[in-house]
Design a protein around this motif. Structure first.
Motif, PDB file in Angstrom:
ATOM      1  N   LEU A  65       0.815  -1.204   0.000  1.00 31.68           N
ATOM      2  CA  LEU A  65       0.000   0.000   0.000  1.00 31.68           C
ATOM      3  C   LEU A  65       0.855   1.262   0.000  1.00 31.68           C
ATOM      4  O   LEU A  65       0.437   2.311  -0.482  1.00 31.68           O
ATOM      5  CB  LEU A  65      -0.925   0.003   1.233  1.00 31.68           C
ATOM      6  CG  LEU A  65      -2.110  -0.949   1.136  1.00 31.68           C
ATOM      7  CD1 LEU A  65      -2.809  -1.021   2.478  1.00 31.68           C
ATOM      8  CD2 LEU A  65      -3.087  -0.518   0.066  1.00 31.68           C
ATOM      9  N   SER A  94      -7.349  -5.055   4.687  1.00 31.59           N
ATOM     10  CA  SER A  94      -7.184  -3.735   4.104  1.00 31.59           C
ATOM     11  C   SER A  94      -8.469  -2.912   4.231  1.00 31.59           C
ATOM     12  O   SER A  94      -8.452  -1.757   4.636  1.00 31.59           O
ATOM     13  CB  SER A  94      -6.787  -3.857   2.630  1.00 31.59           C
ATOM     14  OG  SER A  94      -6.607  -2.590   2.053  1.00 31.59           O
ATOM     15  N   GLY A  97      -6.951  -1.070   6.877  1.00 34.40           N
ATOM     16  CA  GLY A  97      -5.732  -0.737   6.162  1.00 34.40           C
ATOM     17  C   GLY A  97      -5.853   0.459   5.243  1.00 34.40           C
ATOM     18  O   GLY A  97      -4.899   1.209   5.044  1.00 34.40           O
ATOM     19  N   SER A 101     -10.738   3.352   6.211  1.00 35.31           N
ATOM     20  CA  SER A 101     -11.164   1.990   6.516  1.00 35.31           C
ATOM     21  C   SER A 101     -12.386   1.994   7.423  1.00 35.31           C
ATOM     22  O   SER A 101     -12.767   3.023   8.004  1.00 35.31           O
ATOM     23  CB  SER A 101     -10.032   1.231   7.195  1.00 35.31           C
ATOM     24  OG  SER A 101      -9.797   1.764   8.493  1.00 35.31           O
ATOM     25  N   SER A 128      -4.323  -6.076   9.903  1.00 39.75           N
ATOM     26  CA  SER A 128      -3.376  -6.623   8.932  1.00 39.75           C
ATOM     27  C   SER A 128      -3.489  -8.136   8.922  1.00 39.75           C
ATOM     28  O   SER A 128      -3.983  -8.752   9.871  1.00 39.75           O
ATOM     29  CB  SER A 128      -1.939  -6.226   9.293  1.00 39.75           C
ATOM     30  OG  SER A 128      -1.568  -6.787  10.548  1.00 39.75           O
ATOM     31  N   ALA A 187      -8.432  -1.277  -2.481  1.00 40.54           N
ATOM     32  CA  ALA A 187      -7.432  -2.120  -1.814  1.00 40.54           C
ATOM     33  C   ALA A 187      -6.535  -2.810  -2.838  1.00 40.54           C
ATOM     34  O   ALA A 187      -5.306  -2.811  -2.708  1.00 40.54           O
ATOM     35  CB  ALA A 187      -8.126  -3.151  -0.935  1.00 40.54           C
TER      36      ALA A 187
END
Length: 477
Positions: free
Chosen positions: A9, A308, A312, A316, A335, A384
């Motif tokens: 990311l 995610s 993430g 989110s 995660s 994502a």
């Protein structure tokens, strides 16, 4: 491929913007995950020496350098009882000189202007790497081959004692960090005693103290044969050049014994478990953990996507609810750490001062439950996937180091017996659907959870003897 994609990311936006600018007006629409996945490509060749050494060669002429990386199929999961931390300790010893290259391993590399030289140890592997100017390639190959084939004559008690001290100091430094014991608690509770992932890579002080020269010799003979290794050459090199050089430096090294496959099933807790521990920290932190399948299971990508969306992305589910809307936590994230045989799905939140941690825990669990009930939206999955694939492409700008193209090839070859696994994973990300992510999340996150709370206070224990098999109960056969 947990390294290249799991951290991808970072830098994703820069890649998407660069792609759009490079393709002009025709690329004004956002690049789709499928479009990005088609850009993920590392052409390479493979050959195997008679002694079993697997060699991967990728040509990239953009700079006159070659990344030289050796991955051994040995990590902390291979450590027997009473030998925790030994894979990492041995990694350190590998930098103290070999029979025909005595002295510090780094000095001859520094003399030729090498970069990105290091080594790392983790649950499933040990790797060594450096990026050298093309003209210094033979020096790097000589150094790597000499420690692969001719190390033991240079190992002394003094070197073992010195590196034992270095590793134990690393352990102290890590343990003394805020929340420094969380890793021990997590793995010791999620993975039962006797499971290869139960103990930490750093090991316990007692086991490190007990390591002997005989242990060093046995570890080397059992695990460091060429048939248990992969050599990756990426950069200003081609197959025709690589083959005779690799044969010259590695061909005479004798094959080692076959390493038995490790059995590491995905365990499930018998019942939910909650634990509270004190640490010298500024704020209370709440964790929720589950074991999940390893990287060769199709659900691994789905669970990384779930993590995610849940915690993430910049917007989110957890962040929107607990940070922005309700303002009850300082930060929150989730995660999925995916290893070869299993993984750990985690959610955490730092409680805002003056807020009741019990309230935060209740809301965390409710947001997770709502996500399991609803699943992700198509837009969340697209964001994502775009971030992860674009970040991987950005990582592939480097031929070596901690996350370059050599790493992607090595991980696939070692963990999946497929050096092109990175491409399959990118395509899997691009093809994700909300329903399959929801199904996978419910399958794995509806199981009993390990809930850990770290609250401010004086520690009741140090980390000195953590890292070995400390949880009571029968050992897994």
């Amino acid at each position: 491929m947990q390294l290249s994609f799991g951290r991808a990311l970072l830098g994703a936006l820069a890649v998407v913007v660069a792609f759009t600018l490079a393709h002009g007006a025709a690329a004004q629409a956002p690049v789709s995950p499928a479009g990005l996945a088609k850009m993920v490509d590392i052409p390479h060749d493979k050959f195997v020496l008679a002694n079993g050494l697997r060699v991967l060669v990728h040509t990239d002429r953009k700079a006159p350098v070659v990344a030289v990386s050796v991955w051994y199929d040995v990590g902390s999961k291979h450590e027997p009882k009473g030998k925790t931390g030994f894979a990492h300790l041995f990694e350190h010893i590998m930098f103290n000189g070999s029979e025909n290259a005595p002295g510090d391993y780094f000095e001859p590399l520094q003399q030729v202007g090498a970069t990105d030289f290091n080594g790392t140890t983790w649950l499933d592997r040990t790797n060594y790497f450096q990026t050298v100017p093309t003209g210094a390639l033979e020096r790097a190959l000589f150094l790597e081959s000499d420690r692969m084939g001719y190390l033991l004559g240079a190992v002394t008690q003094a070197k073992l004692d010195n590196q034992r001290g270095v590793v134990q100091n690393e352990k102290r430094q890590g343990d003394n960090q805020p929340y420094g014991l969380v890793g021990y608690l997590t793995f010791e509770n999620l993975f039962p005693k006797g499971h290869p992932y139960h103990h930490s890579t750093i090991g316990s002080m007692a086991d490190l103290n007990a390591a002997t020269l005989d242990d060093v010799r046995k570890w080397f003979k059992d695990h460091y044969g060429p048939n248990n290794a992969i050599l990756i050459l990426a950069g200003d090199i081609d197959l025709a050049t690589a083959k005779p050089l690799v044969e010259k430096y590695f061909g005479a090294i004798k094959r080692g014994p076959a390493v038995k496959p490790v059995k590491a099933p995905v365990p499930t807790l018998d019942a939910p478990k909650a634990e509270v521990s004190k640490d010298r920290v500024a704020t209370t932190r709440l964790y929720r953990y589950w074991t999940v399948p390893g990287l060769n299971d199709p659900d691994s990508v789905r669970l990384q996507a779930a993590a995610s969306v849940l915690g993430g992305l910049a917007s989110s589910r957890l962040d929107n609810a607990l940070v922005r809307s309700e303002k009850i936590v300082v930060s929150t994230s989730s995660s999925a750490q995916i290893f070869q045989h299993a993984g750990v799905f985690g959610v955490q939140a730092d409680v805002k001062p003056s807020v009741d941690p019990a309230l935060v825990g209740k809301r965390m669990d409710e947001v997770i439950a709502q996500f399991l009930a609803e699943g992700p939206t198509s837009d969340e999955l697209s964001r994502a996937a775009t971030g992860v694939i674009a970040g991987a492409i950005r990582g592939f700008e480097s031929v070596g180091g901690f996350s370059g193209k050599a790493v992607a090839l090595a991980e696939g070859e070692l963990y999946s017996n497929d050096s092109s696994f990175y491409k399959k994973e990118a395509l899997a990300w691009a093809a994700l659907t909300p329903e399959e992510v929801k199904t996978a999340a419910n399958k794995w996150l509806s199981r009993p959870v390990y809930a850990l709370t770290i609250e401010p206070g004086e520690r009741t224990e140090s980390g000195a003897e953590r890292g070995g098999a400390v949880i009571s109960g029968p050992e897994r056969p």
